[in-house]
Design a protein around this motif. Structure first.
Motif, short mmCIF file in Angstrom:
data_model
loop_
_atom_site.label_atom_id
_atom_site.label_comp_id
_atom_site.label_asym_id
_atom_site.label_seq_id
_atom_site.Cartn_x
_atom_site.Cartn_y
_atom_site.Cartn_z
N ALA A 296 31.73 28.39 41.59
CA ALA A 296 31.98 27.19 40.87
C ALA A 296 31.96 27.15 39.47
CB ALA A 296 30.98 25.91 41.42
N GLU A 297 31.57 28.21 38.88
CA GLU A 297 31.51 28.14 37.24
C GLU A 297 32.45 29.01 36.74
OE1 GLU A 297 26.79 27.84 36.49
OE2 GLU A 297 27.30 29.44 37.89
N LEU A 298 32.94 30.14 37.40
CA LEU A 298 34.00 31.03 37.08
C LEU A 298 34.74 31.39 38.23
CD1 LEU A 298 34.82 33.03 35.08
CD2 LEU A 298 33.30 34.56 35.54
N ASP A 299 36.24 31.39 37.84
CA ASP A 299 37.30 31.92 38.80
C ASP A 299 37.39 33.28 38.60
OD1 ASP A 299 39.48 32.70 40.21
OD2 ASP A 299 40.42 30.61 39.81
N LEU A 300 37.13 34.10 39.35
CA LEU A 300 37.28 35.77 38.88
C LEU A 300 38.64 36.11 38.97
CD1 LEU A 300 34.18 37.50 40.66
CD2 LEU A 300 34.51 36.99 38.32
N TYR A 301 39.61 35.05 39.49
CA TYR A 301 40.99 35.43 39.54
C TYR A 301 41.92 34.75 38.38
CZ TYR A 301 39.33 36.50 44.40
OH TYR A 301 38.73 37.00 45.42
N ASP A 302 41.14 34.20 37.78
CA ASP A 302 41.77 33.46 36.25
C ASP A 302 41.33 34.47 35.31
OD1 ASP A 302 42.54 32.02 34.12
OD2 ASP A 302 41.37 30.24 34.89
N PRO A 303 42.54 35.18 34.60
CA PRO A 303 42.21 36.37 33.94
C PRO A 303 41.87 35.40 32.42
CG PRO A 303 44.25 36.77 34.77
CD PRO A 303 43.82 35.55 35.23
N ALA A 304 42.05 34.30 32.05
CA ALA A 304 41.61 33.55 30.79
C ALA A 304 40.14 33.25 30.81
CB ALA A 304 42.74 32.49 30.50
N ALA A 305 39.70 32.85 32.05
CA ALA A 305 38.45 32.16 32.20
C ALA A 305 37.46 33.52 32.07
CB ALA A 305 38.41 31.63 33.71
N VAL A 306 38.04 34.66 32.74
CA VAL A 306 37.26 35.93 32.80
C VAL A 306 36.94 36.42 31.47
CG1 VAL A 306 36.78 38.25 33.69
CG2 VAL A 306 37.47 36.13 35.26
N ALA A 307 38.30 36.34 30.49
CA ALA A 307 38.29 37.13 29.22
C ALA A 307 37.32 36.12 28.35
CB ALA A 307 39.57 36.80 28.77
N ARG B 260 39.80 41.08 48.21
CA ARG B 260 40.24 40.36 47.08
C ARG B 260 39.11 40.53 45.96
NH1 ARG B 260 42.19 34.75 46.12
NH2 ARG B 260 43.46 35.81 44.31
N LEU B 261 37.93 40.40 46.09
CA LEU B 261 36.91 40.56 45.11
C LEU B 261 36.97 41.77 44.76
CD1 LEU B 261 34.26 37.85 46.75
CD2 LEU B 261 35.30 37.70 44.27
N ARG B 262 36.91 42.75 45.65
CA ARG B 262 36.77 44.10 45.25
C ARG B 262 37.99 44.65 44.59
NH1 ARG B 262 34.51 46.47 50.72
NH2 ARG B 262 32.34 46.15 50.66
N ALA B 263 39.14 44.40 44.94
CA ALA B 263 40.30 44.93 44.62
C ALA B 263 41.03 43.94 43.43
CB ALA B 263 41.33 45.18 45.66
N GLU B 264 41.26 42.85 43.33
CA GLU B 264 41.70 41.87 42.51
C GLU B 264 40.77 41.68 41.38
OE1 GLU B 264 44.33 38.71 43.92
OE2 GLU B 264 44.48 40.09 45.93
N ALA B 265 39.72 40.96 41.73
CA ALA B 265 38.87 40.67 40.84
C ALA B 265 38.12 41.68 40.02
CB ALA B 265 37.48 39.66 41.31
N ALA C 241 39.96 44.34 38.89
CA ALA C 241 40.99 44.45 37.95
C ALA C 241 40.96 43.75 36.88
CB ALA C 241 42.30 44.67 38.52
N VAL C 242 40.78 42.17 37.19
CA VAL C 242 40.62 41.12 36.13
C VAL C 242 39.44 41.41 35.23
CG1 VAL C 242 40.35 38.81 35.95
CG2 VAL C 242 42.00 39.45 37.42
N LEU C 243 38.25 41.71 35.80
CA LEU C 243 36.98 41.85 35.14
C LEU C 243 37.24 43.28 34.28
CD1 LEU C 243 34.52 41.40 37.95
CD2 LEU C 243 34.49 40.23 35.57
N VAL C 244 37.85 44.10 34.73
CA VAL C 244 37.95 45.32 33.74
C VAL C 244 39.05 45.16 32.72
CG1 VAL C 244 38.85 47.85 33.52
CG2 VAL C 244 37.19 47.12 35.40
#
Length: 190
Positions: free
Chosen positions: A7-18, A51-56, A58-61
């Motif tokens: 609820a606090e961080l969308d791991l698919y949202d590059p701006a939020a993760v950044a 999706r969490l493993r593959a897509e998220a 990539a966004v985190l890295v």
């Protein structure tokens, strides 16, 4: 230390993760969505976890690289190995099951982080047991097991090891944990 929930961080949202990674020293990708035991053999039940493993990852890295984070730790699973005794030098299975392919995609992201001159670590964990896992006791028939508390200690130890892939499981199982134990001094409980 911050551990934002869904609820606090969308791991698919590059701006939020950044923004979340902007002042971090290390990023540990701990988000999962493992299906119930009754659904384990249904590929569609793994969709969000994949999706969490593959897509998220990539966004985190991407965010960690942009923020000049020094360390990225990616837990995956030992089930990518073939049958029989294995170490980190053992190649993964020839035909990795569909539900495990995303684990290898996540590992590639950690390798991409390391290739950029940073500290990228993959921990291939045994099947977790203990509080909150749905498994009260280890199931050694699966080849590699690990108590959840030992997994937590291993994640902290991963912050100090050289970049690479490490197996993390109980002693004496078909998957060897020797490299991680020797490198960190970490030992699973008995």
């Amino acid at each position: 230390m911050r551990a934002p929930g869904r609820a606090e961080l969308d791991l698919y949202d590059p701006a939020a993760v950044a923004a979340a990674a902007s002042d971090a020293d290390a990023v540990l990708h701990l988000a999962t969505r493992i299906p119930s035991l009754a659904q384990m053999d249904q590929p569609q039940a793994w969709r969000e976890n994949d999706r969490l493993r593959a897509e998220a990852s990539a966004v985190l890295v991407d965010a960690a690289l942009a923020a000049d984070v020094k360390t990225y730790v990616q837990p995956t699973v030992t089930f990518v190995y073939p049958d029989g005794p294995v170490t980190e030098e053992t190649p993964v299975r020839q035909a990795v099951p569909v539900i495990l392919r995303s684990a290898l995609a996540a590992e590639r992201q950690a390798a991409r982080f390391a290739a950029a001159g940073r500290h990228g670590v993959v921990l291939r964990l045994g099947l977790l047991d203990g509080p909150g896992t749905g498994q009260d006791h280890p199931n050694p028939g699966l080849g590699a097991t690990l108590h959840a508390g030992d997994a937590g200690r291993a994640l902290l130890a991963a912050l100090t090891v050289p970049s690479g892939i490490y197996n993390v499981c109980r002693d004496g199982e078909r998957v060897s944990n020797r490299l991680f134990a020797e490198t960190t001094g970490w030992r699973p409980r008995r």
